[in-house]
Design an enzyme around this catalytic site. Sequence first.
Site, PDB file in Angstrom:
ATOM      1  N   CYS A  27     -77.661 -69.077   2.343  1.00 29.19           N
ATOM      2  CA  CYS A  27     -76.527 -69.102   1.436  1.00 29.19           C
ATOM      3  C   CYS A  27     -75.405 -69.863   2.124  1.00 29.19           C
ATOM      4  CB  CYS A  27     -76.034 -67.698   1.117  1.00 29.19           C
ATOM      5  SG  CYS A  27     -77.193 -66.737   0.115  1.00 29.19           S
ATOM      6  N   GLY A  54     -77.883 -73.479  -0.840  1.00 31.28           N
ATOM      7  CA  GLY A  54     -78.305 -72.597  -1.924  1.00 31.28           C
ATOM      8  C   GLY A  54     -78.100 -73.261  -3.263  1.00 31.28           C
ATOM      9  N   ASN A 130     -73.518 -64.235   3.582  1.00 33.14           N
ATOM     10  CA  ASN A 130     -74.681 -65.046   3.980  1.00 33.14           C
ATOM     11  C   ASN A 130     -75.444 -64.277   5.049  1.00 33.14           C
ATOM     12  OD1 ASN A 130     -75.082 -67.991   6.093  1.00 33.14           O
ATOM     13  ND2 ASN A 130     -76.536 -67.071   4.683  1.00 33.14           N
ATOM     14  N   GLY A 131     -76.717 -64.002   4.787  1.00 33.75           N
ATOM     15  CA  GLY A 131     -77.517 -63.341   5.807  1.00 33.75           C
ATOM     16  C   GLY A 131     -78.319 -62.201   5.229  1.00 33.75           C
ATOM     17  N   CYS A 265     -78.946 -68.513  14.974  1.00 29.24           N
ATOM     18  CA  CYS A 265     -80.232 -68.932  14.399  1.00 29.24           C
ATOM     19  C   CYS A 265     -80.565 -70.357  14.851  1.00 29.24           C
ATOM     20  CB  CYS A 265     -80.144 -68.875  12.877  1.00 29.24           C
ATOM     21  SG  CYS A 265     -81.559 -69.645  12.055  1.00 29.24           S
ATOM     22  N   TYR A 271     -82.953 -77.321  11.092  1.00 25.87           N
ATOM     23  CA  TYR A 271     -83.294 -77.579   9.695  1.00 25.87           C
ATOM     24  C   TYR A 271     -82.172 -77.333   8.679  1.00 25.87           C
ATOM     25  CZ  TYR A 271     -85.442 -76.818   5.117  1.00 25.87           C
ATOM     26  OH  TYR A 271     -85.724 -76.858   3.788  1.00 25.87           O
ATOM     27  N   SER A 312     -84.347 -83.523   6.059  1.00 21.32           N
ATOM     28  CA  SER A 312     -83.859 -82.854   7.265  1.00 21.32           C
ATOM     29  C   SER A 312     -84.434 -83.436   8.547  1.00 21.32           C
ATOM     30  CB  SER A 312     -84.170 -81.357   7.186  1.00 21.32           C
ATOM     31  OG  SER A 312     -85.544 -81.176   6.927  1.00 21.32           O
ATOM     32  N   ASP A 374     -91.378 -84.016  11.755  1.00 21.98           N
ATOM     33  CA  ASP A 374     -90.875 -82.991  10.830  1.00 21.98           C
ATOM     34  C   ASP A 374     -90.258 -81.864  11.643  1.00 21.98           C
ATOM     35  OD1 ASP A 374     -90.231 -81.796   8.458  1.00 21.98           O
ATOM     36  OD2 ASP A 374     -92.282 -81.441   7.789  1.00 21.98           O
ATOM     37  N   ASP A 375     -89.453 -81.008  10.960  1.00 20.98           N
ATOM     38  CA  ASP A 375     -88.746 -79.955  11.691  1.00 20.98           C
ATOM     39  C   ASP A 375     -89.565 -78.693  11.853  1.00 20.98           C
ATOM     40  OD1 ASP A 375     -88.273 -78.656   9.030  1.00 20.98           O
ATOM     41  OD2 ASP A 375     -87.005 -80.424   8.820  1.00 20.98           O
ATOM     42  N   CYS A 411     -88.857 -64.148   9.384  1.00 20.79           N
ATOM     43  CA  CYS A 411     -87.437 -63.945   9.657  1.00 20.79           C
ATOM     44  C   CYS A 411     -86.940 -62.776   8.816  1.00 20.79           C
ATOM     45  CB  CYS A 411     -86.642 -65.199   9.302  1.00 20.79           C
ATOM     46  SG  CYS A 411     -84.864 -64.966   9.462  1.00 20.79           S
ATOM     47  N   CYS A 462     -81.137 -67.215  18.601  1.00 22.05           N
ATOM     48  CA  CYS A 462     -82.216 -66.395  18.062  1.00 22.05           C
ATOM     49  C   CYS A 462     -83.438 -67.309  17.931  1.00 22.05           C
ATOM     50  CB  CYS A 462     -81.853 -65.847  16.679  1.00 22.05           C
ATOM     51  SG  CYS A 462     -83.261 -65.015  15.869  1.00 22.05           S
ATOM     52  N   CYS A 465     -88.485 -66.195  15.173  1.00 20.01           N
ATOM     53  CA  CYS A 465     -89.628 -66.652  14.375  1.00 20.01           C
ATOM     54  C   CYS A 465     -90.627 -67.428  15.229  1.00 20.01           C
ATOM     55  CB  CYS A 465     -89.174 -67.455  13.160  1.00 20.01           C
ATOM     56  SG  CYS A 465     -87.947 -68.680  13.526  1.00 20.01           S
TER      57      CYS A 465
HETATM   58  S1  SF4 Z   1     -85.890 -65.442  13.037  1.00 17.05           S
HETATM   59 FE1  SF4 Z   1     -85.875 -67.717  13.018  1.00 17.05          FE
HETATM   60  S2  SF4 Z   1     -85.046 -68.315  11.004  1.00 17.05           S
HETATM   61 FE2  SF4 Z   1     -84.552 -66.135  11.350  1.00 17.05          FE
HETATM   62  S3  SF4 Z   1     -82.493 -66.124  12.260  1.00 17.05           S
HETATM   63 FE3  SF4 Z   1     -83.956 -66.091  13.968  1.00 17.05          FE
HETATM   64  S4  SF4 Z   1     -84.278 -68.281  14.468  1.00 17.05           S
HETATM   65 FE4  SF4 Z   1     -83.321 -68.203  12.437  1.00 17.05          FE
END
Ligand code: SF4
Length: 478
Positions: A27, A54, A130-131, A265, A271, A312, A374-375, A411, A462, A465
Amino acid sequence: MSSIINFRRGNAYETLHFPEDAPTHECGIFGMWAPQRDVAQETFFALVALQHRGQESAGIAAAAEDGLHLYRATGLVGDVFTPEIIEHLYGHAAIGHVRYSTTEDRAGDALNAQPLMIRYQHGELALSFNGSIVNAAALRRHLESLGSIFQSSLDCEVFAHLIARSSATILEDALQEAVAQVQGGYAIIFLTADRLIALRDPHGIRPLTLGMLGGHYLVSSESCAFDTLGGSYLREVAPGEMVTISAQGLQSRQGLTPAVPPSLCAFEHIYFARPDSDIEGVNTHFMRKRLGAALVQEAHLEVDVISGVPDSSISAAIGYAEASGVPFEMALIKNRYLGRTFIKPTQEQRELAVKLKLNPVRKLVEGKRVLLVDDSIVRGTTMRYIIHLLREVGATEVHVRITSPPYRYPCYFGIDTSARGDLIASNRSVEEIREAIEADSLYYLDIETITRLMGNEGLSLCLACFNGNYPVSVPGSH
Ligand code: SF4
């Protein structure tokens, strides 16, 4: 972003969903405190700049002397707002929202459009979020048992109810109590008649940036919105910081909870963000170029053409081309005029959708060894079709280079990557993924490279993923 087309089959029209092979469900949020300016019109422009975050719904809430005024609806920003609606949203401050949604949270449902607005004992309050709140379900059950009635399925509505139930007389105190109960990754902007409050979760998983415009304060998910308005970047809202903007200027409360390591993130730079945005003070285009150049150092091979999957991955492909000396070419052209909605497609429809969305340039590709940057690869279906398309128009080899590590874990912080079983990397080696997408070679940047390149810019990430180490413990994730 997902893309959709409607097409005719026999006498019936069907809807075709072409999912991007990338994470979705972001978002964009924006706010401005600017008496004497046309806040709704400028918030509208800012939301257009944030549209990539979004496309399902858009909304603006404005604060005026006669109270808060809200308009929100499903659709693109330019379709939702007319000049008459903007005129109705007068005031000295405004917040806005663009939203991406999933089928789970009732895509297209106007009730889930934001900003949310409530009336409670201390007046009116609107919020743009957002989140994701990972303990939202438990908090919602608890609040409902105490008599709260929810108006949407948005997990951020728990914030509104926690504030409404608080005995604190100052909004910032009520918010600090709420932050102590809420777990997740989020950025929020609140608006009341006399203040605008921006806050970020203690880990800073989702971005939130402060800017200035003619001596007034702006808040945005990304700095590209400031540039659009002719404003300037000021600083980030720090993880765990609450910033109040009012007639008294800007006040900050730091450390809303005990300090935890920041965890932005990683996918914001890889991306989500627009290349012209600075996230945590780092420009996204230049970061993507560095990721592309790192691929050259780690896994270059002799090819004739470098290309990226639009949009991207273009910055990373340019970075790869510059570092390798092989020319960058737009081997894939994107059709930007497809609509959007959700329906599960058949295999045949997916292939048609990819052809409608991405067309290879035969004269660039025919007889050439192509390296595609690609990302990410989430499900792998789209990448396989793209490789087929390139071979169909005569590519002799198609090599794939990815500017992130394999996407192995879902995620839980506001990004929709579907269930773990749908992730192509969840139970496959890189070689097995290469076979599945039918590339001649495949290479991913590893976690150490991402950590080093972004860490050199002062970013603490973070990476859940990729490695499954979630910065916030997620109920039911194991
Ligand atoms: S899990 Fe991946 S997509 Fe989700 S916030 Fe962490 S780095 Fe970003």
